[in-house]
Design an enzyme around this catalytic site. Structure first.
Site, mmCIF file in Angstrom:
data_model
loop_
_atom_site.group_PDB
_atom_site.id
_atom_site.type_symbol
_atom_site.label_atom_id
_atom_site.label_comp_id
_atom_site.label_asym_id
_atom_site.label_seq_id
_atom_site.Cartn_x
_atom_site.Cartn_y
_atom_site.Cartn_z
ATOM 1 N N HIS A 1 0.851 -1.220 -0.021
ATOM 2 C CA HIS A 1 0.016 -0.087 0.154
ATOM 3 C C HIS A 1 0.720 1.250 0.184
ATOM 4 O O HIS A 1 0.659 2.152 -0.831
ATOM 5 C CB HIS A 1 -0.922 0.002 1.132
ATOM 6 C CG HIS A 1 -1.700 1.063 1.302
ATOM 7 N ND1 HIS A 1 -3.358 1.101 1.225
ATOM 8 C CD2 HIS A 1 -1.501 2.442 1.654
ATOM 9 C CE1 HIS A 1 -3.760 2.274 1.323
ATOM 10 N NE2 HIS A 1 -2.597 3.085 1.613
ATOM 11 N N GLU A 2 1.961 1.367 0.790
ATOM 12 C CA GLU A 2 2.790 2.614 1.079
ATOM 13 C C GLU A 2 3.561 2.633 -0.271
ATOM 14 O O GLU A 2 3.654 3.833 -0.905
ATOM 15 C CB GLU A 2 3.618 2.322 2.310
ATOM 16 C CG GLU A 2 2.860 2.180 3.709
ATOM 17 C CD GLU A 2 1.906 3.311 3.644
ATOM 18 O OE1 GLU A 2 0.968 2.997 4.600
ATOM 19 O OE2 GLU A 2 1.969 4.474 2.980
ATOM 20 N N HIS B 1 1.628 4.164 -2.952
ATOM 21 C CA HIS B 1 1.486 5.626 -3.002
ATOM 22 C C HIS B 1 2.849 6.524 -3.638
ATOM 23 O O HIS B 1 2.484 7.113 -4.489
ATOM 24 C CB HIS B 1 1.655 6.286 -1.571
ATOM 25 C CG HIS B 1 0.142 6.037 -0.837
ATOM 26 N ND1 HIS B 1 -0.762 6.612 -1.405
ATOM 27 C CD2 HIS B 1 -0.007 5.575 0.282
ATOM 28 C CE1 HIS B 1 -1.862 6.425 -0.554
ATOM 29 N NE2 HIS B 1 -1.584 5.693 0.512
ATOM 30 N N TYR C 1 -4.070 14.341 -2.894
ATOM 31 C CA TYR C 1 -4.664 13.611 -1.520
ATOM 32 C C TYR C 1 -5.726 14.394 -1.040
ATOM 33 O O TYR C 1 -5.553 14.788 0.106
ATOM 34 C CB TYR C 1 -3.604 13.187 -0.717
ATOM 35 C CG TYR C 1 -3.466 12.184 -0.066
ATOM 36 C CD1 TYR C 1 -3.568 12.231 1.317
ATOM 37 C CD2 TYR C 1 -3.500 10.700 -0.545
ATOM 38 C CE1 TYR C 1 -3.803 11.117 2.571
ATOM 39 C CE2 TYR C 1 -3.876 9.724 0.339
ATOM 40 C CZ TYR C 1 -3.691 9.845 1.789
ATOM 41 O OH TYR C 1 -3.779 8.845 2.477
ATOM 42 N N GLU D 1 -5.990 6.629 -2.549
ATOM 43 C CA GLU D 1 -6.202 5.427 -1.562
ATOM 44 C C GLU D 1 -6.397 4.271 -2.150
ATOM 45 O O GLU D 1 -6.000 3.216 -1.780
ATOM 46 C CB GLU D 1 -7.156 6.070 -0.287
ATOM 47 C CG GLU D 1 -6.469 6.492 0.757
ATOM 48 C CD GLU D 1 -5.226 5.923 1.200
ATOM 49 O OE1 GLU D 1 -5.577 4.734 1.911
ATOM 50 O OE2 GLU D 1 -4.073 6.054 1.177
ATOM 51 N N ASP E 1 -9.814 14.028 7.380
ATOM 52 C CA ASP E 1 -8.942 12.957 6.642
ATOM 53 C C ASP E 1 -8.763 13.322 5.132
ATOM 54 O O ASP E 1 -9.155 12.585 4.381
ATOM 55 C CB ASP E 1 -9.445 11.432 6.751
ATOM 56 C CG ASP E 1 -8.686 10.595 6.211
ATOM 57 O OD1 ASP E 1 -7.608 10.546 6.226
ATOM 58 O OD2 ASP E 1 -9.112 9.369 5.736
ATOM 59 N N HIS F 1 -9.822 7.810 3.515
ATOM 60 C CA HIS F 1 -9.822 6.661 3.974
ATOM 61 C C HIS F 1 -11.001 5.786 4.202
ATOM 62 O O HIS F 1 -11.365 4.695 4.590
ATOM 63 C CB HIS F 1 -8.897 6.470 5.223
ATOM 64 C CG HIS F 1 -7.492 6.808 4.941
ATOM 65 N ND1 HIS F 1 -6.799 7.994 5.380
ATOM 66 C CD2 HIS F 1 -6.430 5.995 4.707
ATOM 67 C CE1 HIS F 1 -5.460 7.789 5.153
ATOM 68 N NE2 HIS F 1 -5.187 6.793 4.543
HETATM 69 O O1 LIG Z 1 -0.813 5.243 3.691
HETATM 70 C C1 LIG Z 1 -1.772 5.668 4.186
HETATM 71 O O2 LIG Z 1 -2.985 5.896 3.583
HETATM 72 C C2 LIG Z 1 -2.104 5.727 5.788
HETATM 73 C C3 LIG Z 1 -1.170 7.135 6.043
HETATM 74 C C4 LIG Z 1 -1.456 7.808 7.286
HETATM 75 C C5 LIG Z 1 -0.684 8.756 7.788
HETATM 76 C C6 LIG Z 1 -0.720 10.020 6.829
HETATM 77 C C7 LIG Z 1 0.202 11.360 6.939
HETATM 78 C C8 LIG Z 1 0.866 11.051 8.132
HETATM 79 C C9 LIG Z 1 0.964 9.909 8.927
HETATM 80 C C10 LIG Z 1 0.212 8.778 8.852
HETATM 81 C C11 LIG Z 1 -1.516 4.441 6.512
HETATM 82 C C12 LIG Z 1 -2.665 3.323 6.427
HETATM 83 C C13 LIG Z 1 -3.925 3.764 6.645
HETATM 84 O O3 LIG Z 1 -4.876 3.290 5.957
HETATM 85 N N1 LIG Z 1 -4.197 4.325 7.869
HETATM 86 C C14 LIG Z 1 -5.497 4.995 8.224
HETATM 87 C C15 LIG Z 1 -6.102 4.139 9.005
HETATM 88 C C16 LIG Z 1 -5.434 4.102 10.491
HETATM 89 C C17 LIG Z 1 -4.516 3.468 10.479
HETATM 90 N N2 LIG Z 1 -3.885 3.640 11.792
HETATM 91 C C18 LIG Z 1 -4.795 4.640 12.454
HETATM 92 C C19 LIG Z 1 -4.596 5.303 13.942
HETATM 93 C C20 LIG Z 1 -5.765 6.162 14.080
HETATM 94 C C21 LIG Z 1 -6.795 6.232 13.138
HETATM 95 C C22 LIG Z 1 -6.756 5.894 11.928
HETATM 96 C C23 LIG Z 1 -5.802 4.938 11.576
HETATM 97 C C24 LIG Z 1 -5.682 6.382 8.589
HETATM 98 O O4 LIG Z 1 -4.479 6.910 8.854
HETATM 99 O O5 LIG Z 1 -6.617 6.993 8.606
HETATM 100 C C25 LIG Z 1 -2.316 2.739 5.080
HETATM 101 C C26 LIG Z 1 -2.411 1.264 5.527
HETATM 102 C C27 LIG Z 1 -2.317 1.127 6.988
HETATM 103 C C28 LIG Z 1 -2.028 2.440 7.527
HETATM 104 ZN ZN LIG Z 2 -2.719 5.324 1.935
#
Ligand SMILES: O=C(O)[C@H](CCc1ccccc1)CC1(C(=O)N[C@@H](Cc2c[nH]c3ccccc23)C(=O)O)CCCC1
Ligand SMILES: [Zn+2]
Ligand SMILES: [Ca+2]
Length: 303
Positions: free
Chosen positions: A145-146, A149, A160, A169, A224, A229
């Site tokens: 996934h990362e 991106h 984004y 996403e 977000d 997401h």
């Molecule tokens: O790459 C992405 O889209 C997400 C990137 C998040 C991020 C963005 C900017 C700065 C720091 C972190 C990370 C992932 C993600 O979907 N995160 C979601 C869900 C999530 C993961 N950990 C969390 C903790 C709290 C709330 C939501 C979340 C989000 O950040 O919304 C991708 C796969 C797994 C983690």
């Molecule tokens: Zn992502």
């Protein structure tokens, strides 16, 4: 002393044995992989629970990365290589930019950090708090996934925000299915280590994890980046529909062509449908694949 490419091994987050491409220098073995046909290397660092990037090169004295605190680095390194191989072997794409640039990862970012990200230059993984997440590089689909991106940034460049952001996403989630080739779940190997059978997201059933699966349920929010997401559930369901109809081998070629030829920074869901239809026609004509893509997106209310 001799220096150069070496073959090591280690145990990943789930305790699984895996071989590692390492590099011997001045008596230490580094997670530094020079074996790919790229100008750069695949290299893995540790932030040692700080937030300074990239942090310190992951190394070991005897090329056996077997201690518990090395597991996250083992997986980040091995899964980055596996994802590089996927894009190179499937599409001839040499690294995320198509120009063989180095793929850099840092693990042990922050303290109990329940997330991961591509920061425009590298991949970064938290350890999780042991309840919501185990170390996030322990999930191949999260690594894929990362890195996707990065591929998107160097191709369509989808901003984004709002629908382009949700599409950005979704492309990372859909390509994580192509790379892992195991299920329609995202993050199952790192999410809630004490609870089995769940995941962060589901492409086959987005509502199972609070995501819409139809335009009628699009979530308008400022949070977000416009719910990227959350609203990714809609193109994710279309991706599931497509893969179920025509199979992963045809779907991945259609998706890659759309991502690299037709999609742009401000493409919305309807533009994605058009780009995927055009890609299907380019690759397979106006036949069953084309019809499957059309139906996949009509099913989620996108025309
Ligand atoms: O790459 C992405 O889209 C997400 C990137 C998040 C991020 C963005 C900017 C700065 C720091 C972190 C990370 C992932 C993600 O979907 N995160 C979601 C869900 C999530 C993961 N950990 C969390 C903790 C709290 C709330 C939501 C979340 C989000 O950040 O919304 C991708 C796969 C797994 C983690
Ligand atoms: Zn992502
Ligand atoms: Ca998965």
């Amino acid at each position: 002393t001799d220096a150069g490419a070496a073959s090591g091994y280690g145990y990943g987050v789930l305790g699984d044995y895996k071989e590692l491409n390492t590099y011997l220098s001045n008596g230490s073995y580094f997670l530094y992989d020079v074996t790919n046909p790229m100008n750069g290397v695949i290299e893995t660092f540790t932030a040692e629970n700080g937030t300074y990037l990239p942090g310190y090169r992951s190394s070991d004295s005897n090329n056996a990365f077997t201690s518990g605190n090395q597991a996250a680095a083992v997986d980040a390194h091995a899964y980055a290589d596996q994802t590089y191989d996927y894009f190179y072997n499937t599409f001839g794409r040499n690294s995320y930019d198509g120009n063989g640039s180095s793929i850099r990862s840092t693990v042990h970012y922050g303290s109990n950090y329940n997330n991961a990200f591509w920061n425009g230059q590298q991949m970064v993984y938290g350890d999780g708090d042991g309840s919501t997440f185990a170390p996030l590089s322990g999930a191949l689909d999260i690594v894929a996934h990362e890195l996707t991106h990065a591929v998107t940034d160097y191709s369509a460049g989808l901003v984004y925000q709002d629908q382009p952001g949700a599409l950005n996403e979704s492309l990372s989630d859909v390509f994580s299915v192509f790379v892992e080739r195991e299920d329609y779940l995202l993050g199952e190997d790192a999410y809630t280590p004490r609870r089995s059978g769940d995941a962060l997201r589901s492409l086959s059933n987005p509502p199972a994890y609070g995501q819409p699966e139809h335009m009628d349920d699009y979530v308008y929010t400022n949070a977000d980046n416009g719910g990227v997401h959350t609203n990714s559930g809609i193109p994710n369901k279309a991706g599931y529909n497509t893969i179920e109809s025509i199979g992963v081998a045809k779907a991945e070629k259609i998706y890659y062509r759309a991502l690299t030829v037709y999609l742009g920074a401000y493409s919305n869901f309807s533009d994605a449908r058009a780009a995927l239809l055009q890609s299907a026609a380019d690759l397979y004509g106006n036949g069953s694949e084309y019809d499957a893509v059309a139906n996949a997106w009509s099913n989620v209310g996108v025309y």
